[in-house]
Each structure stands twice: as C-alpha cells, then as structure tokens.
Write an enzyme that holds these catalytic residues in place. Structure first.
Site, mmCIF file in Angstrom:
data_model
loop_
_atom_site.group_PDB
_atom_site.id
_atom_site.type_symbol
_atom_site.label_atom_id
_atom_site.label_comp_id
_atom_site.label_asym_id
_atom_site.label_seq_id
_atom_site.Cartn_x
_atom_site.Cartn_y
_atom_site.Cartn_z
ATOM 1 N N ARG A 173 57.854 -61.373 -13.141
ATOM 2 C CA ARG A 173 58.351 -61.000 -14.436
ATOM 3 C C ARG A 173 59.256 -59.844 -14.176
ATOM 4 O O ARG A 173 58.620 -58.832 -13.284
ATOM 5 C CB ARG A 173 57.691 -61.235 -15.683
ATOM 6 C CG ARG A 173 56.308 -60.649 -15.613
ATOM 7 C CD ARG A 173 55.643 -60.712 -16.884
ATOM 8 N NE ARG A 173 55.942 -60.145 -18.115
ATOM 9 C CZ ARG A 173 56.048 -58.904 -18.246
ATOM 10 N NH1 ARG A 173 54.918 -58.219 -17.539
ATOM 11 N NH2 ARG A 173 56.262 -58.438 -19.514
ATOM 12 N N ARG A 177 64.456 -54.822 -21.701
ATOM 13 C CA ARG A 177 64.359 -54.255 -22.846
ATOM 14 C C ARG A 177 65.475 -53.958 -23.559
ATOM 15 O O ARG A 177 66.486 -53.410 -23.125
ATOM 16 C CB ARG A 177 63.542 -52.819 -22.532
ATOM 17 C CG ARG A 177 62.716 -52.559 -23.537
ATOM 18 C CD ARG A 177 62.166 -51.137 -23.195
ATOM 19 N NE ARG A 177 61.063 -51.202 -22.642
ATOM 20 C CZ ARG A 177 60.538 -50.090 -21.893
ATOM 21 N NH1 ARG A 177 60.964 -48.773 -21.745
ATOM 22 N NH2 ARG A 177 59.212 -50.244 -21.301
ATOM 23 N N ARG A 250 51.454 -51.740 4.051
ATOM 24 C CA ARG A 250 52.827 -51.178 3.990
ATOM 25 C C ARG A 250 52.756 -49.428 4.128
ATOM 26 O O ARG A 250 51.790 -49.042 3.309
ATOM 27 C CB ARG A 250 53.830 -51.454 2.764
ATOM 28 C CG ARG A 250 55.117 -51.739 2.907
ATOM 29 C CD ARG A 250 55.930 -52.449 3.965
ATOM 30 N NE ARG A 250 57.193 -51.537 4.060
ATOM 31 C CZ ARG A 250 57.832 -51.396 5.149
ATOM 32 N NH1 ARG A 250 57.317 -51.640 6.223
ATOM 33 N NH2 ARG A 250 59.217 -50.998 5.067
ATOM 34 N N ARG A 281 63.080 -42.963 -2.767
ATOM 35 C CA ARG A 281 63.087 -42.103 -3.955
ATOM 36 C C ARG A 281 63.132 -40.631 -3.591
ATOM 37 O O ARG A 281 62.710 -40.273 -2.387
ATOM 38 C CB ARG A 281 61.619 -41.971 -4.616
ATOM 39 C CG ARG A 281 61.152 -43.752 -4.887
ATOM 40 C CD ARG A 281 60.087 -43.543 -5.943
ATOM 41 N NE ARG A 281 58.891 -43.666 -5.517
ATOM 42 C CZ ARG A 281 57.713 -43.858 -6.110
ATOM 43 N NH1 ARG A 281 57.802 -43.776 -7.617
ATOM 44 N NH2 ARG A 281 56.667 -43.739 -5.864
ATOM 45 N N GLU A 301 60.973 -40.087 -0.056
ATOM 46 C CA GLU A 301 59.734 -41.086 0.300
ATOM 47 C C GLU A 301 60.631 -42.117 1.033
ATOM 48 O O GLU A 301 61.182 -42.918 0.763
ATOM 49 C CB GLU A 301 59.450 -41.615 -1.040
ATOM 50 C CG GLU A 301 58.186 -42.462 -0.884
ATOM 51 C CD GLU A 301 57.466 -43.098 -2.353
ATOM 52 O OE1 GLU A 301 57.268 -42.139 -3.306
ATOM 53 O OE2 GLU A 301 57.384 -44.263 -2.404
ATOM 54 N N TYR A 349 45.884 -53.088 -4.538
ATOM 55 C CA TYR A 349 46.675 -52.015 -5.417
ATOM 56 C C TYR A 349 46.112 -51.802 -6.650
ATOM 57 O O TYR A 349 45.915 -52.535 -7.506
ATOM 58 C CB TYR A 349 48.092 -52.310 -5.532
ATOM 59 C CG TYR A 349 48.732 -50.891 -6.202
ATOM 60 C CD1 TYR A 349 48.968 -49.986 -5.451
ATOM 61 C CD2 TYR A 349 48.845 -51.120 -7.470
ATOM 62 C CE1 TYR A 349 49.600 -48.767 -6.108
ATOM 63 C CE2 TYR A 349 49.229 -49.925 -8.162
ATOM 64 C CZ TYR A 349 49.859 -48.750 -7.454
ATOM 65 O OH TYR A 349 50.440 -47.638 -8.132
ATOM 66 N N ASP A 351 45.920 -49.050 -9.991
ATOM 67 C CA ASP A 351 46.302 -47.836 -10.590
ATOM 68 C C ASP A 351 45.090 -46.747 -10.877
ATOM 69 O O ASP A 351 43.846 -47.380 -10.979
ATOM 70 C CB ASP A 351 47.044 -48.214 -12.144
ATOM 71 C CG ASP A 351 48.594 -48.460 -11.900
ATOM 72 O OD1 ASP A 351 49.217 -47.742 -10.894
ATOM 73 O OD2 ASP A 351 49.000 -49.097 -12.722
HETATM 74 C C1 LIG Z 1 53.140 -44.059 -3.597
HETATM 75 C C2 LIG Z 1 51.905 -44.104 -4.375
HETATM 76 C C3 LIG Z 1 52.109 -43.805 -5.822
HETATM 77 C C4 LIG Z 1 51.205 -44.019 -6.848
HETATM 78 N N1 LIG Z 1 51.595 -44.049 -8.171
HETATM 79 C C5 LIG Z 1 50.499 -44.072 -9.099
HETATM 80 C C6 LIG Z 1 50.740 -44.002 -10.523
HETATM 81 O O1 LIG Z 1 51.997 -43.328 -10.771
HETATM 82 N N2 LIG Z 1 49.854 -44.173 -11.527
HETATM 83 C C7 LIG Z 1 48.817 -44.645 -10.874
HETATM 84 O O2 LIG Z 1 47.781 -45.042 -11.942
HETATM 85 N N3 LIG Z 1 48.359 -44.856 -9.830
HETATM 86 C C8 LIG Z 1 48.986 -44.652 -8.666
HETATM 87 N N4 LIG Z 1 49.097 -44.901 -7.339
HETATM 88 C C9 LIG Z 1 47.410 -45.466 -7.019
HETATM 89 C C10 LIG Z 1 46.711 -44.249 -6.883
HETATM 90 O O3 LIG Z 1 46.947 -43.689 -5.891
HETATM 91 C C11 LIG Z 1 45.115 -45.034 -6.666
HETATM 92 O O4 LIG Z 1 44.853 -45.683 -7.511
HETATM 93 C C12 LIG Z 1 43.983 -43.817 -6.399
HETATM 94 O O5 LIG Z 1 44.354 -42.933 -5.628
HETATM 95 C C13 LIG Z 1 42.770 -44.713 -5.617
HETATM 96 O O6 LIG Z 1 41.713 -43.920 -5.316
HETATM 97 P P1 LIG Z 1 40.666 -44.245 -4.403
HETATM 98 O O7 LIG Z 1 39.473 -43.393 -4.497
HETATM 99 O O8 LIG Z 1 40.393 -45.630 -4.552
HETATM 100 O O9 LIG Z 1 41.341 -44.249 -2.977
HETATM 101 P P2 LIG Z 1 41.905 -42.763 -2.248
HETATM 102 O O10 LIG Z 1 42.598 -41.765 -3.167
HETATM 103 O O11 LIG Z 1 42.768 -43.207 -1.106
HETATM 104 O O12 LIG Z 1 40.598 -42.102 -1.708
HETATM 105 C C14 LIG Z 1 39.803 -42.717 -0.670
HETATM 106 C C15 LIG Z 1 39.475 -41.215 0.286
HETATM 107 O O13 LIG Z 1 38.488 -41.765 1.287
HETATM 108 C C16 LIG Z 1 38.540 -41.160 2.491
HETATM 109 N N5 LIG Z 1 38.108 -41.694 3.663
HETATM 110 C C17 LIG Z 1 38.695 -43.117 3.995
HETATM 111 N N6 LIG Z 1 37.995 -43.417 5.411
HETATM 112 C C18 LIG Z 1 37.201 -42.480 5.404
HETATM 113 C C19 LIG Z 1 36.199 -42.270 6.548
HETATM 114 N N7 LIG Z 1 35.937 -43.105 7.445
HETATM 115 N N8 LIG Z 1 35.355 -40.893 6.431
HETATM 116 C C20 LIG Z 1 35.481 -40.273 5.415
HETATM 117 N N9 LIG Z 1 36.506 -40.251 4.553
HETATM 118 C C21 LIG Z 1 37.251 -41.259 4.511
HETATM 119 C C22 LIG Z 1 40.183 -40.918 2.443
HETATM 120 O O14 LIG Z 1 40.370 -39.815 3.351
HETATM 121 C C23 LIG Z 1 40.346 -40.636 1.014
HETATM 122 O O15 LIG Z 1 40.692 -39.335 0.659
HETATM 123 C C24 LIG Z 1 50.103 -44.679 -6.429
HETATM 124 C C25 LIG Z 1 49.615 -44.931 -5.078
HETATM 125 C C26 LIG Z 1 50.674 -44.775 -4.294
HETATM 126 C C27 LIG Z 1 50.394 -45.181 -2.761
#
Ligand SMILES: Cc1cc2nc3c(=O)[nH]c(=O)nc-3n(C[C@H](O)[C@H](O)[C@H](O)COP(=O)(O)OP(=O)(O)OC[C@H]3O[C@@H](n4cnc5c(N)ncnc54)[C@H](O)[C@@H]3O)c2cc1C
Length: 371
Positions: A173, A177, A250, A281, A301, A349, A351
């Site tokens: 969708r 608005r 990606r 962006r 970006e 993905y 948030d």
């Molecule tokens: C461009 C972009 C924009 C975004 N904007 C928003 C937004 O506006 N609002 C929103 O709610 N969410 C947003 N997000 C989503 C948000 O980034 C994620 O929800 C969040 O960061 C995920 O947290 P996580 O702990 O799952 O993963 P991560 O933050 O990726 O943490 C995982 C960690 O594990 C570590 N790791 C991986 N493998 C190993 C290893 N072998 N040994 C040791 N360490 C390791 C990595 O280095 C990393 O630090 C966005 C994401 C992107 C890509």
C-alpha cells in the site's frame, strides 16, 4: 562445569543491550562483545563537536506502544521531533509522506476533493489489471505522476533494479493523506534522544563487562567455554558457516561531511527521488535535536550492491532467501546453549521499538522460572 559468566551476549546493539541490562538486573553475570569499536549497533550516534551524527543512517524512534516508550525513556530524555522528510525531484521540492501539501505542489489542488479527483483520473488512465511488477502496482495505487516523480527513481536506486523487474508485493500500500499533515509516522510517540542514542547504551551496559573490537568467530571455542548461555545477535548464516548458502542483503555507503555553514538544507532529511542523483538522501544531523553549532554535519546515503563482507543493511526477503533462512532457523532451534535475536540473526527488517519488544519477550521467556 563452572562458567565464568552466566551469559555471553554477542552484539552490543539494541537487542543485545536490552537483554544484557535485564539479565544483570536479575543478578546474572554478563559479558558483552562486539566486533565494532563502539556500542549501540546501527543506532550508534557519534558526537562530532556537539552534533550527534546518526552514523548508520537516520534513526527516528517511533512507537504506539506506551510500555516501550516508557522503557526507552528510562535511558534518555526524548525531544518532540516529528519526521517530515522532503523530496527533491530534479530541483523541485515536495512534502512527504504524500499529503495535501504534496498534491498542491504537484498540481495546485487545494481541497481533498480536487486532489482525489486528480489522482483518480491518473490511476484510471494508467490502470493495469493484475499488476505483474512494482511499477504497475505503484501506478495502480497512486497514478503515473506521483509514481514517476516520487517513487520510480528512488526505488530503482534503493534496490539497484528497474521497478519493472521488482516484484509487485514489495509495495502493498502507498498511503495517501488528504490532510495538510507532513508527519511521516502515524505512531502516538515519536522523538530523538536529546544528546544522541549512544548514551542509552552506556546506561544499559553500565556495570557490565564490554569488550569491543572482539569478533565472536575469532575465538569461538574460547567464548563457548566461558559462559553458560550465549545470546547471538550477529548474522545467522555466518553462525552456521554458510552451510545453506549466503543470505542476500542490500548495502549502503554513508559519506559524512563537516561543512563550515550553520544550516545546509533546513531539514533533517531530504530524499532525492530522481534516478540521476546517485545518493538517495542527505541527512543534516543538527536538525534532529536542534544542536547549536556554527558548522553542520551532513551525510550522503548511497545505496550499494551487497558483496560478501560488506555491511548488511536491508535483508532481501524474497522466496529464495526466506527459504534459506528457514533452514538456518530450524537448525538454530536445536542449539540449546544459544539464544538468537535481532535483525541479523532473524534476517528481517526490524524497527527499533519492535526489536525492544522482541528482546523483552526473550527476557520474559528466559527468566520466567529462574528468577
Ligand atoms: C539506514 C537505516 C535506517 C533506520 N532507521 C530506523 C528508524 O528511523 N526507526 C527505527 O525504529 N529503526 C530504524 N532502523 C532499524 C534499526 O537500525 C534496527 O532496528 C536496530 O539497530 C537493530 O538492532 P539489533 O540489535 O538487532 O542489530 P544491530 O544494531 O545491527 O546490532 C548487532 C551488533 O552485533 C555485532 N556483531 C555482529 N556479528 C558479530 C560477531 N561475529 N562478533 C561480535 N559482534 C558481532 C554488530 O557489530 C552489531 O553492533 C534503521 C535501519 C537502517 C539500516
């Protein structure tokens, strides 16, 4: 066997940090490792002379869940930032998400009825039965003009493919608005932590041993012997040594630049929706939290093809990759020493607020009968 730690947490992102914080609160001894040189995962903000730079792309916290909003607010004070991005198409500016301001900028329409009639006519003229690709699907939803100016180039850059070659299901969708409301999100709560995101992680991990620049796989055997249980938040395919193949992503490249001007673009986020501009962006970080500074920091970006070893940003959740992930997931369920969570281990993905919900659900499950 006596272990040095109750839990090893691999990854100091939001999933790992919430879990570590909650485990410590329950008296557990926790070690957190991360292969990067900072905590915070993709939410990390770097302080560049008082401007908190969203190092891995713009992060706006938004949720309708009061419990999660209160939870994150324990660790930082949030401002009242409202995400109102602007699109730049060949030098002309349009408000996002698509709303009465956008329609006025496109056609000069002033009332909802005028705008609806205009869109309806455009949709009708270009409607395709059974849309076979993203382009046809998008035109059916919003008409040709909005598609061409505000969706086509951006989508092509983001996915590195012509929208005609992308599946229709990517866009289910496209909200239109019919009010003059530029607030991108519909959620009840929204904001940016005053002083950046990194402080949240500093507080969550206070009193917990954290080892940075430490890759789990460089010392896997040692790590398996120092903790009774391990929460792994890294990539799931890597964990199983790519046994069922590599999961595709990606990628993105961020070009951070310090500029000697006070205000570069007047808004935190401007999207470039034409195909010719190579970036998608420009982010101007000081507008997220009104940082006072004589200079500014902006980030270009660029979407990037994922190659093995490059940063993983957006999972490509098509049938092929979902099938591979399913096999890893089944295998992970049999690992009794391990817990798996977060965007990389779950190949989706997510948030930020959803990651916190998921981490707290794991906490509840893990400590229910052990508290
Ligand atoms: C461009 C972009 C924009 C975004 N904007 C928003 C937004 O506006 N609002 C929103 O709610 N969410 C947003 N997000 C989503 C948000 O980034 C994620 O929800 C969040 O960061 C995920 O947290 P996580 O702990 O799952 O993963 P991560 O933050 O990726 O943490 C995982 C960690 O594990 C570590 N790791 C991986 N493998 C190993 C290893 N072998 N040994 C040791 N360490 C390791 C990595 O280095 C990393 O630090 C966005 C994401 C992107 C890509």
């Amino acid at each position: 066997m006596k272990f040095e730690y109750d839990y090893l947490v691999v990854g100091a992102g939001i999933f790992g940090s919430v879990f570590a914080y909650e485990a410590k609160k329950r008296g557990k001894k926790v070690l957190v490792i991360d292969k990067r040189d900072h905590i915070g995962g993709n939410m990390y903000t770097k302080n560049m002379d008082g401007i908190h730079v969203h190092y891995y792309g713009a992060h706006i916290f938004h949720t309708s869940n009061k419990e999660i909003w209160d939870y994150i607010n324990q660790f930082a004070e949030f401002n009242n930032y409202i995400n109102s991005p602007i699109a730049n198409y060949k030098g002309k500016l349009y408000n996002l998400p698509f709303n009465m301001n956008t329609f006025y900028q496109l056609w000069g329409t002033k009332t909802p009825k005028e705008a609806m009639d205009k869109i309806e006519e455009d949709r009708k003229n270009h409607f395709v039965e059974n849309p076979k690709n993203l382009e046809e699907q998008a035109i059916n939803l919003v008409g040709l003009e909005i598609y061409e100016k505000l969706i086509k180039g951006y989508t092509a850059k983001q996915w590195g493919k012509d929208p005609k070659d992308l599946p229709a299901f990517i866009i289910k969708r496209l909200p239109l608005r019919f009010t003059y409301n530029n607030n991108y999100f519909n959620d009840r709560y929204q904001g940016i932590p005053i002083g950046g995101y990194t402080q949240i992680f500093e507080k969550m991990l206070e009193g917990i041993e954290v080892r940075l620049n430490t890759d789990f796989f460089e010392n896997r055997e040692k790590f398996e012997h120092i903790a009774e249980k391990i929460l792994y938040t890294g990539a799931i395919d890597e964990f199983f040594n790519f046994e069922f193949g590599h999961l595709e992503y990606r990628s993105l490249a961020f070009d951070h630049q310090v500029l000697d001007v006070e205000n570069f673009q007047g808004n935190a986020v401007i999207n470039y929706t034409d195909l010719e501009t190579p970036y998608t962006r420009i982010i101007e970080h000081k507008h997220f939290d009104d940082a006072k500074s004589k200079h500014t920091v902006i980030t270009y970006e660029y979407p990037k093809k994922y190659e093995i070893g490059s940063e993983k940003y957006y999972p490509v959740n098509d049938d092929k990759n979902n099938e591979i992930y399913k096999r890893y997931k089944e295998k992970a369920a049999k690992e009794s020493k391990y817990l798996f969570g977060g965007r990389l281990a779950e190949y989706k993905y997510y948030d930020m607020h959803a990651v916190i919900i998921s981490a707290l659900a794991m906490v509840k499950n893990e400590f229910r009968d052990k508290e």
